[in-house]
Write an enzyme that holds these catalytic residues in place. Structure first.
Site, PDB file in Angstrom:
ATOM      1  N   SER A   2      17.054  25.589  -4.195  1.00 33.78           N
ATOM      2  CA  SER A   2      18.050  25.664  -3.266  1.00 33.78           C
ATOM      3  C   SER A   2      18.619  24.270  -2.940  1.00 33.78           C
ATOM      4  CB  SER A   2      17.482  26.157  -1.807  1.00 33.78           C
ATOM      5  OG  SER A   2      18.363  26.080  -0.907  1.00 33.78           O
ATOM      6  N   TYR A  62      11.897  25.517   4.975  1.00 36.89           N
ATOM      7  CA  TYR A  62      12.396  26.067   3.716  1.00 36.89           C
ATOM      8  C   TYR A  62      12.896  24.732   2.830  1.00 36.89           C
ATOM      9  CZ  TYR A  62      15.177  28.763   0.620  1.00 36.89           C
ATOM     10  OH  TYR A  62      15.680  29.361  -0.710  1.00 36.89           O
TER      11      TYR A  62
END
Length: 246
Positions: free
Chosen positions: A144, A157
């Site tokens: 990501s 995250y």
């Protein structure tokens, strides 16, 4: 489709929905036998129906990636049945929670790191010998942009994806003299349930679909890919080099 993966064996985690679901369909359309892994049985069965109706083949593996013993046994089971693995797509992941660092609960932190980092390592360890046996093994680990932007409230995250990328880079360096090619992928903002969870006020129609994004990732499994240890940016449509410290 071009049949680039005819007679290949591909493992996809998080295959019951979103990008993983569409990657699994894309690999099958290219001729691969897809080992589809996810914890949601209903989604796997739907995938199985779609792939088989299109003339492809699948093996379903209902498995929660917090089951470390199950991950460890996976490599042995694949070896016993096929003797090798040609493609790995490590896609499954958790968002965790978007919150100030000091507000993240320990159990949330630990579960997110377990699925996004520890399970990724266990998966790599489980199937690495099989990918090494393949004539043109390909490993694709979904990351990501959060791993690099490290925005406020995204610490959990972001940290998990940064750790995942570090694992992939080291793995690529360990295998750079083999036919095996290992890369991370930044899919960018995509119309998925995880994105909706992270950005509830965003118009999903402004984002590319999981199918559109998956179509750009599937070719990374082809034998003509020569890059390893890099980050493929779906939006840019190209591999990016990591910057090593001086």
């Amino acid at each position: 489709m071009t049949g680039q993966l005819k007679d290949k064996v591909a493992l996809v985690t998080g295959a019951s929905r979103g990008i993983g679901y569409q990657i699994a369909k894309g690999l099958a359309a290219e001729g691969a036998h897809v080992i589809a892994l996810a914890r949601t049985v209903g989604g796997l069965e739907e995938l199985d129906d779609e792939i088989k109706s299109a003339g492809g083949s699948t093996t379903l593996v209902p498995l929660d990636l917090t089951d470390m013993g199950g991950i460890d046994r996976l490599g042995g089971a694949i070896n016993e049945r096929w003797g090798r693995l040609d493609v790995l797509v490590s896609n499954a992941g958790l968002l965790g929670v978007l919150a100030p660092i000091g507000h993240i609960e320990a159990k949330t932190f630990e579960k997110t790191m377990t699925v996004n980092v520890t399970a990724t390592w266990r998966l790599i360890r489980s199937v690495d010998p099989l990918l090494r046996k393949a004539q043109a093994g390909r490993a694709i680990v979904i990351s990501s942009g959060a791993a690099h932007s490290a925005k406020a409230f995204w610490s959990l995250y972001a940290a998990s994806k940064a750790a995942s990328e570090a694992l992939v880079r080291s793995w690529a360096n360990e295998t750079q003299n083999l036919p095996l090619r290992v890369n991370s992928v930044n899919p960018g903002a995509t119309r998925t349930a995880m994105r909706a969870q992270a950005m509830p006020g965003e118009d999903p129609k402004s984002l590319p679909t999981a199918r559109e994004v998956a179509a750009k990732i599937v070719p990374l499994a082809f034998a003509d890919v020569t890059e390893t240890g890099k980050l493929f940016d779906v939006r840019a449509g190209q591999f990016l080099d990591y910057r090593d410290p001086a």
